[in-house]
Write a protein that holds these residues in place. Structure first.
Motif, short mmCIF file in Angstrom:
data_model
loop_
_atom_site.label_atom_id
_atom_site.label_comp_id
_atom_site.label_asym_id
_atom_site.label_seq_id
_atom_site.Cartn_x
_atom_site.Cartn_y
_atom_site.Cartn_z
N GLY A 1 8.50 5.20 10.57
CA GLY A 1 8.02 3.99 9.92
C GLY A 1 7.36 4.21 8.57
N ASN A 2 7.47 5.43 8.03
CA ASN A 2 6.90 5.73 6.72
C ASN A 2 7.88 5.36 5.62
OD1 ASN A 2 4.53 7.04 7.79
ND2 ASN A 2 5.89 8.74 8.34
N ILE A 3 7.38 4.74 4.58
CA ILE A 3 8.22 4.39 3.43
C ILE A 3 8.35 5.63 2.55
CG2 ILE A 3 8.37 2.97 1.35
CD1 ILE A 3 7.14 0.71 3.00
N THR A 4 9.60 6.02 2.32
CA THR A 4 9.88 7.24 1.55
C THR A 4 10.44 6.94 0.16
OG1 THR A 4 12.08 7.36 2.54
CG2 THR A 4 10.30 8.58 3.65
N ALA B 1 0.83 -1.21 0.00
CA ALA B 1 0.00 0.00 0.00
C ALA B 1 0.86 1.26 0.00
CB ALA B 1 -0.95 -0.01 1.19
N ALA B 2 1.91 1.28 0.79
CA ALA B 2 2.80 2.45 0.84
C ALA B 2 3.55 2.62 -0.48
CB ALA B 2 3.77 2.32 2.00
N ALA C 1 -3.02 -2.12 -4.28
CA ALA C 1 -2.11 -2.86 -3.40
C ALA C 1 -1.99 -4.34 -3.77
CB ALA C 1 -2.51 -2.68 -1.94
N PRO C 2 -3.09 -5.05 -4.09
CA PRO C 2 -2.93 -6.46 -4.48
C PRO C 2 -2.05 -6.64 -5.73
CG PRO C 2 -5.20 -6.06 -3.83
CD PRO C 2 -4.52 -4.72 -3.88
N LEU D 1 13.98 -3.37 -2.04
CA LEU D 1 14.30 -2.63 -0.83
C LEU D 1 13.38 -1.43 -0.65
CD1 LEU D 1 18.18 -2.49 -1.32
CD2 LEU D 1 16.86 -4.19 -0.04
N VAL D 2 13.15 -1.05 0.60
CA VAL D 2 12.43 0.17 0.89
C VAL D 2 13.28 1.04 1.81
CG1 VAL D 2 10.12 -0.80 0.57
CG2 VAL D 2 11.17 -0.85 2.84
N ALA D 3 13.06 2.35 1.69
CA ALA D 3 13.64 3.32 2.60
C ALA D 3 12.54 3.70 3.58
CB ALA D 3 14.14 4.55 1.84
#
Length: 168
Positions: A66-69, A17-18, A41-42, A59-61
């Motif tokens: 806790g927010n994905i940037t 979702a993020a 999201a799916p 990978l996520v930042a």
């Protein structure tokens, strides 16, 4: 946002979702992505799963709240077996997270993981013009190896795509 507040971690399907919130901005507002319809999201969960099942990094930042940037990943360059040591990479940042070094942080870890996996060639496609993306890819020693004229059509305009490459 300071890079020190950012941690890079492996993505999982719970991040979909993020990630979609970031990616849909590029679909609806820019020519960076050649997709023209927002995804949900799916759909993103399926894309993340496909990459992870191929044993490639996604990978996520994540900021201190806790927010994905931003996020970065590698996909197979082509399906034929002889291409197994070549990947295509992508990086996307939340609109408010650009210019803070997060793209470099993501790519630094992504490229290190690709090297650990024995990947030899890393390729990136960039919709042109895109000075910021070109600068990021050059920072990682990628050089332009091709430019295809008018191969995309979005927002009533023809778009060129350049390809950058580096050997690890």
């Amino acid at each position: 946002m300071q890079p020190a507040e950012i941690k890079i971690r492996d993505a999982n399907t719970g991040d979909a979702a993020a990630i979609v919130a970031i990616y849909n901005h590029y679909i609806t507002n820019t020519t960076v992505s050649f997709e023209t319809e927002e995804i949900d999201a799916p759909q993103m969960q399926s894309r993340i799963s496909d990459i992870l099942q191929a044993n490639l990094p996604y990978l996520v930042a994540e900021d201190s709240n806790g927010n994905i940037t931003g996020y970065a990943y590698a996909t197979k360059w082509r399906a034929r077996f002889a291409y197994r040591f070549s990947v295509e990479v992508s990086v996307y940042l939340a609109p408010g997270a650009t210019g803070a070094g997060i793209g470099s942080m993501l790519y630094r870890q992504l490229f290190a993981r690709l090297k650990q996996r024995g990947i030899h060639a890393v390729i990136a496609g960039i919709a042109l013009p895109n000075d910021a993306s070109i600068a990021l890819h050059k920072k990682f020693a990628m050089t332009q190896v091709a430019e295809f004229k008018q191969v995309g059509f979005k927002f009533n305009q023809w778009l060129d795509v350049g390809y950058w490459q580096v050997l690890l």
